[in-house]
Structures are given as C-alpha cells and as structure tokens.
Design an enzyme around this catalytic site. Structure first.
Site, mmCIF file in Angstrom:
data_model
loop_
_atom_site.group_PDB
_atom_site.id
_atom_site.type_symbol
_atom_site.label_atom_id
_atom_site.label_comp_id
_atom_site.label_asym_id
_atom_site.label_seq_id
_atom_site.Cartn_x
_atom_site.Cartn_y
_atom_site.Cartn_z
ATOM 1 N N LYS A 112 2.799 -7.252 -16.796
ATOM 2 C CA LYS A 112 3.793 -6.189 -16.624
ATOM 3 C C LYS A 112 4.723 -6.560 -15.471
ATOM 4 O O LYS A 112 4.330 -6.535 -14.304
ATOM 5 C CB LYS A 112 3.139 -4.844 -16.304
ATOM 6 C CG LYS A 112 4.143 -3.701 -16.390
ATOM 7 C CD LYS A 112 3.869 -2.582 -15.418
ATOM 8 C CE LYS A 112 4.475 -2.765 -14.061
ATOM 9 N NZ LYS A 112 5.937 -2.660 -13.951
ATOM 10 N N GLU A 163 -1.850 -10.324 -3.871
ATOM 11 C CA GLU A 163 -0.849 -10.965 -3.006
ATOM 12 C C GLU A 163 0.063 -9.851 -2.513
ATOM 13 O O GLU A 163 0.936 -9.394 -3.243
ATOM 14 C CB GLU A 163 -0.044 -12.003 -3.797
ATOM 15 C CG GLU A 163 -0.857 -13.158 -4.346
ATOM 16 C CD GLU A 163 -1.221 -14.190 -3.296
ATOM 17 O OE1 GLU A 163 -0.818 -14.024 -2.129
ATOM 18 O OE2 GLU A 163 -1.921 -15.146 -3.632
ATOM 19 N N CYS A 214 8.139 -12.023 0.743
ATOM 20 C CA CYS A 214 6.930 -11.616 1.466
ATOM 21 C C CYS A 214 6.630 -12.541 2.634
ATOM 22 O O CYS A 214 5.986 -12.128 3.589
ATOM 23 C CB CYS A 214 5.747 -11.571 0.514
ATOM 24 S SG CYS A 214 5.513 -13.118 -0.355
ATOM 25 N N GLU A 227 7.507 -4.337 7.105
ATOM 26 C CA GLU A 227 8.234 -5.407 6.428
ATOM 27 C C GLU A 227 9.711 -5.024 6.366
ATOM 28 O O GLU A 227 10.036 -3.952 5.865
ATOM 29 C CB GLU A 227 7.713 -5.479 4.989
ATOM 30 C CG GLU A 227 7.116 -6.772 4.612
ATOM 31 C CD GLU A 227 6.640 -6.753 3.167
ATOM 32 O OE1 GLU A 227 6.395 -5.689 2.590
ATOM 33 O OE2 GLU A 227 6.505 -7.849 2.626
HETATM 34 P P1 NAP Z 1 5.517 -2.676 -5.559
HETATM 35 O O1 NAP Z 1 6.283 -1.435 -5.430
HETATM 36 O O2 NAP Z 1 4.112 -2.697 -5.101
HETATM 37 O O3 NAP Z 1 5.614 -3.108 -7.085
HETATM 38 C C1 NAP Z 1 5.022 -4.286 -7.575
HETATM 39 C C2 NAP Z 1 4.666 -4.092 -9.031
HETATM 40 O O4 NAP Z 1 3.620 -3.127 -9.107
HETATM 41 C C3 NAP Z 1 5.812 -3.555 -9.877
HETATM 42 O O5 NAP Z 1 5.735 -4.129 -11.157
HETATM 43 C C4 NAP Z 1 5.507 -2.063 -9.907
HETATM 44 O O6 NAP Z 1 6.101 -1.379 -10.974
HETATM 45 C C5 NAP Z 1 3.998 -2.114 -10.017
HETATM 46 N N1 NAP Z 1 3.330 -0.859 -9.695
HETATM 47 C C6 NAP Z 1 3.741 0.158 -8.921
HETATM 48 N N2 NAP Z 1 2.845 1.154 -8.924
HETATM 49 C C7 NAP Z 1 1.835 0.767 -9.727
HETATM 50 C C8 NAP Z 1 0.615 1.368 -10.143
HETATM 51 N N3 NAP Z 1 0.249 2.584 -9.745
HETATM 52 N N4 NAP Z 1 -0.191 0.672 -10.969
HETATM 53 C C9 NAP Z 1 0.176 -0.543 -11.398
HETATM 54 N N5 NAP Z 1 1.322 -1.154 -11.055
HETATM 55 C C10 NAP Z 1 2.136 -0.514 -10.215
HETATM 56 O O7 NAP Z 1 6.236 -3.873 -4.787
HETATM 57 P P2 NAP Z 1 7.769 -4.316 -4.902
HETATM 58 O O8 NAP Z 1 8.566 -3.419 -4.049
HETATM 59 O O9 NAP Z 1 8.162 -4.505 -6.317
HETATM 60 O O10 NAP Z 1 7.701 -5.781 -4.286
HETATM 61 C C11 NAP Z 1 7.844 -6.018 -2.932
HETATM 62 C C12 NAP Z 1 6.479 -6.169 -2.280
HETATM 63 O O11 NAP Z 1 5.809 -7.283 -2.860
HETATM 64 C C13 NAP Z 1 6.603 -6.498 -0.811
HETATM 65 O O12 NAP Z 1 5.645 -5.785 -0.084
HETATM 66 C C14 NAP Z 1 6.307 -7.987 -0.757
HETATM 67 O O13 NAP Z 1 5.821 -8.437 0.469
HETATM 68 C C15 NAP Z 1 5.296 -8.122 -1.843
HETATM 69 N N6 NAP Z 1 5.213 -9.514 -2.300
HETATM 70 C C16 NAP Z 1 4.099 -10.229 -1.973
HETATM 71 C C17 NAP Z 1 4.012 -11.553 -2.359
HETATM 72 C C18 NAP Z 1 2.807 -12.373 -2.023
HETATM 73 O O14 NAP Z 1 2.632 -13.410 -2.634
HETATM 74 N N7 NAP Z 1 1.956 -11.949 -1.095
HETATM 75 C C19 NAP Z 1 5.050 -12.143 -3.081
HETATM 76 C C20 NAP Z 1 6.170 -11.380 -3.392
HETATM 77 C C21 NAP Z 1 6.233 -10.046 -2.992
HETATM 78 P P3 NAP Z 1 7.121 -0.161 -10.681
HETATM 79 O O15 NAP Z 1 8.197 -0.713 -9.845
HETATM 80 O O16 NAP Z 1 7.530 0.282 -12.050
HETATM 81 O O17 NAP Z 1 6.425 0.942 -9.942
#
Ligand code: NAP
Length: 477
Positions: free
Chosen positions: A175, A250, A284, A381
C-alpha cells in the site's frame, strides 16, 4: 508497455473498486489533477491477500535462480523506463527530475543486487553434543508480506522491500502513500512487463487505516514492513499483537551532524548540502541539527548561508531546479510553525527572508542560528529546507547533544581526524553514521535505526533475513 495507472494491480490484473470510490492524485508544484485511484474496500483487500497467499505456495518453491531472473528483469526494465518513471515521481512527489532519475537507478539496484542475493540463502549444519545426531538449520520464506510506504521516496521505499521479499521467496501486498500511488503502480506495470507470476506483487490503493487493519489482522499475512512516521509505527506495533506478526519498522529520524574544528569546511559543503536539502529536506536521514565546534561556528554559518542561497527553488519538472515544492500545504505549515517557534525562543535567522515563489509550497532554504534544546525544532523532524545550528566546545558535549533525541536513525560527523571521528561515532546512538559522508544509503549496507526510529534493516544481506524464518531439524542417524 501497457500501463493503467488509475487502477490497482491485484493478482496480475488491473482492477478498480467495486464501490467506485476513488481519491485524487495531484501535482504538488501545480496542484494539477494527475489521476484518480480506486479506494478498495475490505473484501477487495482480503482478495488481494488471498491471491498473494496462493501465489506464495508456488513462488516459494521455485528455484532461487528463477526468482533471481525475474528480479533482474524488473531492475533492467526500471532502467529502460528510467525517464518515464522519473517524470511520474516528480509529477506526484515534487522532487527535482535529477533526483527522481537517481531514485530510479537506486531502486533498480535493489532488484539487481537482491537477484544475486536470492541465490545465497544458505543454512548451517551445527555439530551436536551427541555424536549420532546432526543439527540442520534451514531458512524459509516467511510468507505473504504487507508493505506500507511513505511519499518521500515513492519508488525506492517500495523497491527496498519488494526486492528483498521476492528474493527470499515471499509474495507482497503493498500500500503506497495516497500522495504518490502512481509511482507504485508504475512499478506494478514493470512487474507485469517482466511477466512476474500473478499474485506475487499486488499494489493496493485506498484508506490507510482500512488496508492497514486488514493486513495486520490477517493470519495469511506473516509480516508487515513499514516505512513512515514513528506515530504510525507505534500503532502497528500495537496492532501486530493479535496475530503475533513480525514487523520491520523504518521510522522517523532527527539526524545530528557534528562538525569538528578540524573539518575541511570547503570540501564538506557539497555533502552537507546534499545531506540537508535533498528532496527539499523531506528525508528521514536528512540533517536536522548542525552541531558545530564554537571555534569554527561563524565560518561554517557564513559558508552554509552562502551555499544555501545559491540553490534554485521551483517546480521539480524544471531541469534547473535544486529544491522542489514540499508535498502539501500541511507540510509547509508544519515547517513554518517550527521556524516561528524557534525564533520566538531565541533562534536567529541567518538567511534573508525567502524570495517569493510562484508556488506557496516552494520554500527557499532557511538557516537558523542559536538553536537550543528548548525549541521544538531541536526534537522534531523538520522535513523541510531549514538548517539549524548550535555550538559545542568539546567532544563529550557534542556526543551528548547528538544523542539528545528519542530517534536513532542517522548521524554524521565531519572531521579531519579519522580516529577522533571513529571514537565519537561509536558513542553515537544511531543505526547509521556517516563520517565525512552524507550519502550513506547503499544497497549493500544495512539501512535502519534504533530507539524510536524502529527496528529491522533494509538492504544488505541483513535485509534478506527480515523475510526469512529459521527452521532447525535435529537428526539422529
Ligand atoms: P506516515 O504518515 O506514517 O505514512 C506512511 C504510510 O503509512 C502511508 O502510506 C500512510 O497512508 C500509512 N498509514 C497511515 N496511517 C496508517 C494506519 N493506521 N495503518 C496503516 N498505514 C497507515 O508517514 P509519511 O508522512 O507518509 O512519511 C514521512 C515519515 O516517514 C517521516 O517520519 C520519515 O522520517 C519517515 N521515513 C522513514 C524512513 C526510514 O527508512 N526510516 C524512510 C522514509 C521516510 P496515509 O497517508 O493514507 O495515512
């Protein structure tokens, strides 16, 4: 290549939602509507999981070399379609085209590298105390994998998961983030072109909570791999309890970059700009906090401001752009609030006010000095093109300040003294440390964090273990 980016890819077919529900995908630079994608319902998600399970029964028992050939083909096709894929990434994510092209190459590398690693899933034979016995250890694919990915690297984050999972013999239900599903569906079309067997890769769009819950609740899904925020990661940990599901997480980061007084600042600047402003700071592993030795703080601040100001901000589709738009208005507001909070607590703005751009999501780089731990920007962040500078006077203070965060993903050190950098590096509580280097992400290296940045690793031979289970047989002859 047959592509249908406004449908999901399930069991080798392009499908819509039976309900007809859909959501829009827009270009963050222009707000133009790019496509609408289906919002699948529970039953449709379950069908995808069942298809992945059915495919697993065959995929797992294919010779590793056959699986490797598919992976290599996917990697080759990604490179063949590099430009089209890069344009898709830039259109829906916003990053400059040159970065999108790099992301395609990086993603293709995962497929070609794991194609080779697929051949090396070895076991062990361990001597037993009883001479009439032998202990055989074998590795098996864990089963159907649920993969949930963020918008900041819409291809790379998916490729890192799929390549390793498929190499191990697993099948996937993925997804992507709602902002960037078209890149994931582009990858699905590449899998189709590679004639990957139906059901091995399934890409679903729709409500995150609904799809996430079905993946977590299903007994057929044996593992969920997630890249995204720490907040959602914690939710998935809670949800994993009922089925005792294995997780790779991650999550977020808060990377410090320690600049020692013996660093060669001019040589460091390219890496520093890359480490801070890549993807408009929405990475990230982006540098969140510059910790600079007090003796060189003035020189460093001046250099960083000079170089930051030269970066061209605008639509990522323009070949000359260095910094594209942030992903959404909400993201811009969050970054602006962090800057306002810092300024109201004593931070000093070192760059001029940002020049007006035609798009309100495009932010010019901002450099802030006199940052202190009482400010939100110290602990949260940033995810935007804002550099924050604080000073230290000795190595101990630098280490303590760097570790002053609940995150533990990436950290960086710039120093001309390698033994000092190694000594300090070993005391940093981070899963990855770049020494005179901010380009730390590589297919051969274990990418991942500690503390609230998650657990598990992607890439490298350790990344393959995430999708394997151990079975041992005690054999008496
Ligand atoms: P996010 O809000 O956590 O969303 C990530 C994914 O999770 C999206 O596909 C989101 O879909 C989904 N999601 C949200 N709520 C969910 C739930 N209840 N159940 C299942 N899936 C759910 O993060 P983001 O804002 O897209 O990405 C930025 C974050 O990712 C930052 O914190 C960054 O540091 C982190 N990141 C970490 C790494 C690493 O390798 N450590 C790499 C890249 C990014 P929806 O948007 O539809 O809610």
């Amino acid at each position: 290549m047959e592509k249908n980016p406004s449908l999901c890819f399930v069991n080798g077919q392009w499908v819509g939602s039976r309900s007809g529900a859909s959501s829009d995908v827009r270009n963050p630079a222009t707000n133009a509507l790019l496509a609408t994608v289906p919002a699948l319902e529970e039953q449709e998600v379950d069908q995808a999981i069942a298809a992945a399970h059915q495919a697993f029964l065959n995929w797992r028992s294919r010779p590793a070399r056959e699986r490797a050939n598919f992976l290599r083909k996917i990697g080759d096709l990604l490179l063949l379609h590099q430009d089209a894929c890069a344009h898709t990434i830039t259109a829906e994510q916003g990053k400059p085209l040159k970065e999108s092209r790099g992301e395609v190459v990086y993603a293709a590398n995962y497929f070609s590298w794991f194609a080779e690693e697929a051949l090396r899933v070895y076991g062990d034979i361990i001597p037993a105390d009883d001479p009439s016995k032998r202990i055989f250890v074998m590795k098996h694919p864990i089963g159907v994998v649920g993969a949930i990915t963020p918008w900041n690297f819409p291809l790379a984050m998916l490729a890192r998961k799929l390549a390793a999972a498929l190499a191990a013999g697993c099948t996937c239900v993925a997804k992507p983030a709602p902002e960037t599903p078209l890149t994931a569906l582009f990858l699905a079309s590449v899998c189709e072109e590679a004639q990957l067997p139906a059901g091995v890769v399934n890409i679903l769009t729709g409500d995150a909570e609904l799809i996430g819950a079905r993946l977590m609740q299903s007994d057929l899904v044996k593992k969920v791999t997630f890249t995204g925020s720490t907040e959602v990661g914690k939710l998935l940990i809670r949800q994993s309890a009922d089925t005792v599901k294995k997780l790779t997480l991650e999550l977020g980061g808060n990377a410090p970059c320690i600049i020692f007084d013996d660093a060669d600042l001019m040589r460091a600047m390219d890496g520093i700009l890359f480490g801070k402003y890549r993807n408009a700071g929405q990475t990230c592993v982006c540098i969140n906090r510059f910790l600079v030795h007090e003796a060189i703080a003035a020189d460093f601040s001046r250099l960083l401001c000079e170089h930051s100001k030269q970066l061209r901000v605008g639509n990522g589709a323009d070949e000359s752009t260095d910094i594209g738009p942030l992903i959404s208005d909400v993201a811009v507001e969050k970054v602006q609030n962090l800057v306002t909070d810092a300024l109201s607590h004593g931070a000093v703005r070192l760059t001029d006010s940002p020049s007006a751009t035609t798009n309100s999501r495009c932010m010019s780089p901002i450099v802030l000095g006199k940052i202190s731990p009482s400010m939100k920007i110290w602990s949260e962040e940033i995810f935007g093109p804002v550099s924050t500078i604080t000073t230290f006077s000795n190595d101990r203070e630098a280490i303590d300040r760097a570790n002053d965060t609940c995150y533990g993903l990436a950290a960086y050190i710039y120093s001309g003294d390698l033994s000092r950098a190694l000594r300090v590096g070993e005391q940093l509580e981070f899963g990855m440390v770049g020494i005179n280097d901010t380009a730390i992400s590589a297919v051969q290296a274990p990418f991942g964090g500690i503390k609230q940045s998650g657990f598990g690793r992607e890439g490298s031979r350790y990344g393959l273990d995430e999708y394997l289970t151990l079975q041992y047989m005690s054999v008496r002859g």
